[in-house]
Write a protein that holds these residues in place. Sequence first.
Motif, PDB file in Angstrom:
ATOM      1  N   THR A 140      64.828 -20.388 -50.853  1.00 47.31           N
ATOM      2  CA  THR A 140      65.353 -20.261 -49.499  1.00 47.31           C
ATOM      3  C   THR A 140      64.308 -20.687 -48.474  1.00 47.31           C
ATOM      4  OG1 THR A 140      66.883 -18.496 -50.091  1.00 47.31           O
ATOM      5  CG2 THR A 140      66.163 -18.586 -47.796  1.00 47.31           C
ATOM      6  N   ARG A 141      64.771 -21.366 -47.430  1.00 48.17           N
ATOM      7  CA  ARG A 141      63.890 -21.799 -46.353  1.00 48.17           C
ATOM      8  C   ARG A 141      64.593 -21.599 -45.018  1.00 48.17           C
ATOM      9  NH1 ARG A 141      60.931 -21.183 -49.856  1.00 48.17           N
ATOM     10  NH2 ARG A 141      59.529 -22.650 -50.907  1.00 48.17           N
ATOM     11  N   LEU A 142      63.815 -21.617 -43.924  1.00 48.84           N
ATOM     12  CA  LEU A 142      64.401 -21.541 -42.597  1.00 48.84           C
ATOM     13  C   LEU A 142      65.272 -22.762 -42.353  1.00 48.84           C
ATOM     14  CD1 LEU A 142      61.341 -20.358 -40.447  1.00 48.84           C
ATOM     15  CD2 LEU A 142      63.381 -19.027 -40.996  1.00 48.84           C
ATOM     16  N   ALA A 143      66.423 -22.550 -41.718  1.00 48.08           N
ATOM     17  CA  ALA A 143      67.333 -23.666 -41.428  1.00 48.08           C
ATOM     18  C   ALA A 143      67.025 -24.306 -40.081  1.00 48.08           C
ATOM     19  CB  ALA A 143      68.782 -23.169 -41.442  1.00 48.08           C
ATOM     20  N   VAL A 144      66.176 -23.660 -39.276  1.00 45.71           N
ATOM     21  CA  VAL A 144      65.785 -24.182 -37.962  1.00 45.71           C
ATOM     22  C   VAL A 144      64.287 -23.973 -37.804  1.00 45.71           C
ATOM     23  CG1 VAL A 144      68.050 -23.689 -36.952  1.00 45.71           C
ATOM     24  CG2 VAL A 144      66.227 -21.972 -36.807  1.00 45.71           C
ATOM     25  N   PRO A 145      63.643 -24.696 -36.895  1.00 41.64           N
ATOM     26  CA  PRO A 145      62.214 -24.446 -36.655  1.00 41.64           C
ATOM     27  C   PRO A 145      61.995 -23.005 -36.193  1.00 41.64           C
ATOM     28  CG  PRO A 145      62.902 -26.517 -35.639  1.00 41.64           C
ATOM     29  CD  PRO A 145      64.154 -25.824 -36.081  1.00 41.64           C
ATOM     30  N   ALA A 146      60.940 -22.393 -36.682  1.00 43.10           N
ATOM     31  CA  ALA A 146      60.659 -20.997 -36.328  1.00 43.10           C
ATOM     32  C   ALA A 146      60.524 -20.819 -34.818  1.00 43.10           C
ATOM     33  CB  ALA A 146      59.392 -20.528 -37.035  1.00 43.10           C
ATOM     34  N   GLU A 147      60.010 -21.839 -34.143  1.00 41.83           N
ATOM     35  CA  GLU A 147      59.781 -21.747 -32.703  1.00 41.83           C
ATOM     36  C   GLU A 147      61.091 -21.676 -31.916  1.00 41.83           C
ATOM     37  OE1 GLU A 147      58.503 -24.043 -34.707  1.00 41.83           O
ATOM     38  OE2 GLU A 147      56.520 -23.087 -34.934  1.00 41.83           O
ATOM     39  N   SER A 148      62.198 -22.075 -32.528  1.00 35.26           N
ATOM     40  CA  SER A 148      63.476 -22.085 -31.816  1.00 35.26           C
ATOM     41  C   SER A 148      64.273 -20.799 -32.005  1.00 35.26           C
ATOM     42  CB  SER A 148      64.334 -23.272 -32.288  1.00 35.26           C
ATOM     43  OG  SER A 148      64.790 -23.069 -33.623  1.00 35.26           O
ATOM     44  N   LEU A 149      63.765 -19.878 -32.792  1.00 32.63           N
ATOM     45  CA  LEU A 149      64.494 -18.635 -33.050  1.00 32.63           C
ATOM     46  C   LEU A 149      64.578 -17.777 -31.784  1.00 32.63           C
ATOM     47  CD1 LEU A 149      62.937 -17.728 -36.507  1.00 32.63           C
ATOM     48  CD2 LEU A 149      65.283 -18.499 -36.094  1.00 32.63           C
ATOM     49  N   ALA A 150      65.703 -17.122 -31.605  1.00 27.10           N
ATOM     50  CA  ALA A 150      65.912 -16.264 -30.436  1.00 27.10           C
ATOM     51  C   ALA A 150      65.618 -14.814 -30.794  1.00 27.10           C
ATOM     52  CB  ALA A 150      67.353 -16.398 -29.935  1.00 27.10           C
ATOM     53  N   TRP A 151      64.863 -14.146 -29.914  1.00 25.54           N
ATOM     54  CA  TRP A 151      64.486 -12.755 -30.125  1.00 25.54           C
ATOM     55  C   TRP A 151      65.202 -11.858 -29.130  1.00 25.54           C
ATOM     56  CZ3 TRP A 151      61.186 -11.226 -34.054  1.00 25.54           C
ATOM     57  CH2 TRP A 151      60.529 -12.263 -34.731  1.00 25.54           C
ATOM     58  N   ARG A 152      65.489 -10.630 -29.549  1.00 25.82           N
ATOM     59  CA  ARG A 152      66.091  -9.650 -28.643  1.00 25.82           C
ATOM     60  C   ARG A 152      65.121  -9.370 -27.491  1.00 25.82           C
ATOM     61  NH1 ARG A 152      69.551  -6.135 -31.210  1.00 25.82           N
ATOM     62  NH2 ARG A 152      70.082  -5.396 -29.115  1.00 25.82           N
ATOM     63  N   HIS A 153      65.635  -9.224 -26.277  1.00 28.93           N
ATOM     64  CA  HIS A 153      64.799  -9.004 -25.109  1.00 28.93           C
ATOM     65  C   HIS A 153      64.696  -7.515 -24.795  1.00 28.93           C
ATOM     66  CE1 HIS A 153      64.518 -13.233 -23.135  1.00 28.93           C
ATOM     67  NE2 HIS A 153      64.412 -13.285 -24.443  1.00 28.93           N
ATOM     68  N   THR A 154      63.927  -6.827 -25.602  1.00 29.41           N
ATOM     69  CA  THR A 154      63.638  -5.418 -25.388  1.00 29.41           C
ATOM     70  C   THR A 154      62.233  -5.145 -25.897  1.00 29.41           C
ATOM     71  OG1 THR A 154      64.143  -3.175 -26.162  1.00 29.41           O
ATOM     72  CG2 THR A 154      64.903  -4.980 -27.533  1.00 29.41           C
ATOM     73  N   ARG A 155      61.467  -4.388 -25.122  1.00 24.91           N
ATOM     74  CA  ARG A 155      60.097  -4.095 -25.548  1.00 24.91           C
ATOM     75  C   ARG A 155      60.069  -2.982 -26.580  1.00 24.91           C
ATOM     76  NH1 ARG A 155      58.615  -1.372 -19.819  1.00 24.91           N
ATOM     77  NH2 ARG A 155      59.327   0.747 -20.248  1.00 24.91           N
ATOM     78  N   LEU A 156      61.116  -2.156 -26.621  1.00 28.07           N
ATOM     79  CA  LEU A 156      61.135  -1.036 -27.557  1.00 28.07           C
ATOM     80  C   LEU A 156      61.146  -1.528 -29.001  1.00 28.07           C
ATOM     81  CD1 LEU A 156      61.429   1.948 -28.328  1.00 28.07           C
ATOM     82  CD2 LEU A 156      63.891   1.721 -27.952  1.00 28.07           C
ATOM     83  N   THR A 157      62.085  -2.395 -29.323  1.00 25.90           N
ATOM     84  CA  THR A 157      62.154  -2.933 -30.679  1.00 25.90           C
ATOM     85  C   THR A 157      61.831  -4.418 -30.656  1.00 25.90           C
ATOM     86  OG1 THR A 157      64.536  -3.335 -30.441  1.00 25.90           O
ATOM     87  CG2 THR A 157      63.860  -1.250 -31.434  1.00 25.90           C
ATOM     88  N   ARG A 158      61.384  -4.910 -31.791  1.00 28.77           N
ATOM     89  CA  ARG A 158      61.135  -6.345 -31.933  1.00 28.77           C
ATOM     90  C   ARG A 158      62.033  -6.833 -33.049  1.00 28.77           C
ATOM     91  NH1 ARG A 158      58.617 -11.043 -31.417  1.00 28.77           N
ATOM     92  NH2 ARG A 158      57.678 -12.080 -33.226  1.00 28.77           N
ATOM     93  N   GLY A 159      62.977  -7.714 -32.693  1.00 28.02           N
ATOM     94  CA  GLY A 159      63.898  -8.179 -33.703  1.00 28.02           C
ATOM     95  C   GLY A 159      64.577  -9.462 -33.289  1.00 28.02           C
ATOM     96  N   LEU A 160      65.048 -10.169 -34.273  1.00 25.67           N
ATOM     97  CA  LEU A 160      65.697 -11.456 -34.078  1.00 25.67           C
ATOM     98  C   LEU A 160      67.164 -11.301 -33.707  1.00 25.67           C
ATOM     99  CD1 LEU A 160      64.113 -12.955 -37.258  1.00 25.67           C
ATOM    100  CD2 LEU A 160      63.862 -14.047 -35.008  1.00 25.67           C
ATOM    101  N   ALA A 161      67.637 -12.195 -32.842  1.00 22.66           N
ATOM    102  CA  ALA A 161      69.063 -12.244 -32.547  1.00 22.66           C
ATOM    103  C   ALA A 161      69.813 -12.889 -33.699  1.00 22.66           C
ATOM    104  CB  ALA A 161      69.311 -13.029 -31.259  1.00 22.66           C
ATOM    105  N   ALA A 162      69.158 -13.825 -34.392  1.00 16.43           N
ATOM    106  CA  ALA A 162      69.752 -14.505 -35.557  1.00 16.43           C
ATOM    107  C   ALA A 162      68.621 -15.084 -36.384  1.00 16.43           C
ATOM    108  CB  ALA A 162      70.708 -15.616 -35.119  1.00 16.43           C
ATOM    109  N   LEU A 163      68.875 -15.248 -37.685  1.00 20.29           N
ATOM    110  CA  LEU A 163      67.896 -15.864 -38.577  1.00 20.29           C
ATOM    111  C   LEU A 163      68.621 -16.808 -39.534  1.00 20.29           C
ATOM    112  CD1 LEU A 163      65.000 -16.156 -39.524  1.00 20.29           C
ATOM    113  CD2 LEU A 163      65.319 -14.159 -41.009  1.00 20.29           C
TER     114      LEU A 163
END
Length: 387
Positions: free
Chosen positions: A359-382
């Motif tokens: 398995t590999r990333l389907a998009v460049p890592a730099e283009s990944l979208a992150w949730r905009h909250t300082r409490l948690t750190r997590g991806l919107a999609a992977l």
Amino acid sequence: MTGTPPDPLRDPRFFADPYPTYERLRAGCPVQRVAVGGGGHRAYLVTGYREAREAFAEPGLSKDAARFFAGRGSGRDLHPAVARNMLSSDPPVHTRQRKVVAPLFTTGRVRELRPFITRVVDGLTAGWRAGAEVDLVAGLAVPLPVTVVCELLGVPEADRVMVAGWSRELFDAADTGRVDAASHRIGDYFTGLVDAAADDGPLGPLLRLGREEAVSSAALLLVAGHETTTHFIGNAVLALLRHPEAFDRLCRDPDLVPGALDELLRFDSPVGVATFRHSTEDLAVGGVGIPAGHPVLVSPGAANRDPAVFPEPDRLDLDRDAGGHLAFGYGIHRCPGAPLARAEAEIALRALVTRFPDTRLAVPAESLAWRHTRLTRGLAALPLTLG
């Protein structure tokens, strides 16, 4: 020209990669006052590891936000079940509530749940095929912990997607109105669930707390029981795919997965900045004086990259002894659901490295979208391309 200093934890670059900001702040002083939100508000931010442990264990730092805002108003309209729960309480209330909740997540109880967790993972990945593109967040990292915690709480299967959506809205830091509305949907829903609960049903143990506290505890277990685990799984998979040698190592020997969990939690903690605390007396953390009546934010995400404790902290090292990480907190408020989160992440990761080793990333890592909250750190999609 002078003005209100910017909040360092709200910069869009922070959400994409908080670690340069954490490093800069920690290098300046591991305990310092920073701007938070808008309107000139400030809080003490703790970014050093030893200082964070000290703050987590400091009895003079209260978790009772209602006590802090009494007489001054928070300007929010959170449902009482969300605003006041075990996470936002101090002893003896916290002690009494935790005594009831903790048995739900013992090592023995989690061991009993492992076959169910495995069945959920198998069901979610049954349609995955080599060469296909999947979103790991939507396809596995979200529904797995949601299904498990809803099963624990007796949430009917037909309601689980709806309830999970409210929980995710609760972390939408960009829209406080949406957050408050979600809190009422969650609080009202669990009020109905508790009122209909039987003593021998899933919510039976919580009923010993009384109606109000049973509702608040159920709401907390829903939110805390899946949001951070979702991010744990997503962050761990991304970290491994950005370090192919580590991912390939687990693929060759999946039995290494349990031992890798602590380093994955340390490397990219699903909790960036812990929930609100405030000083109830004049005290010091890390030698820095904090007067009574001031908000304090403790950052596990920053502490876990402190080079004074974890050499070369920006390097993922599966051989590192990272057992002292603070991703689950420390002290009396350490996450009681940590054994369950670890089991869910372990079973999910083991399935991925066993069945889809290329398995590999389907998009460049730099283009990944992150949730905009300082409490948690997590991806919107992977997005992944399955091997």
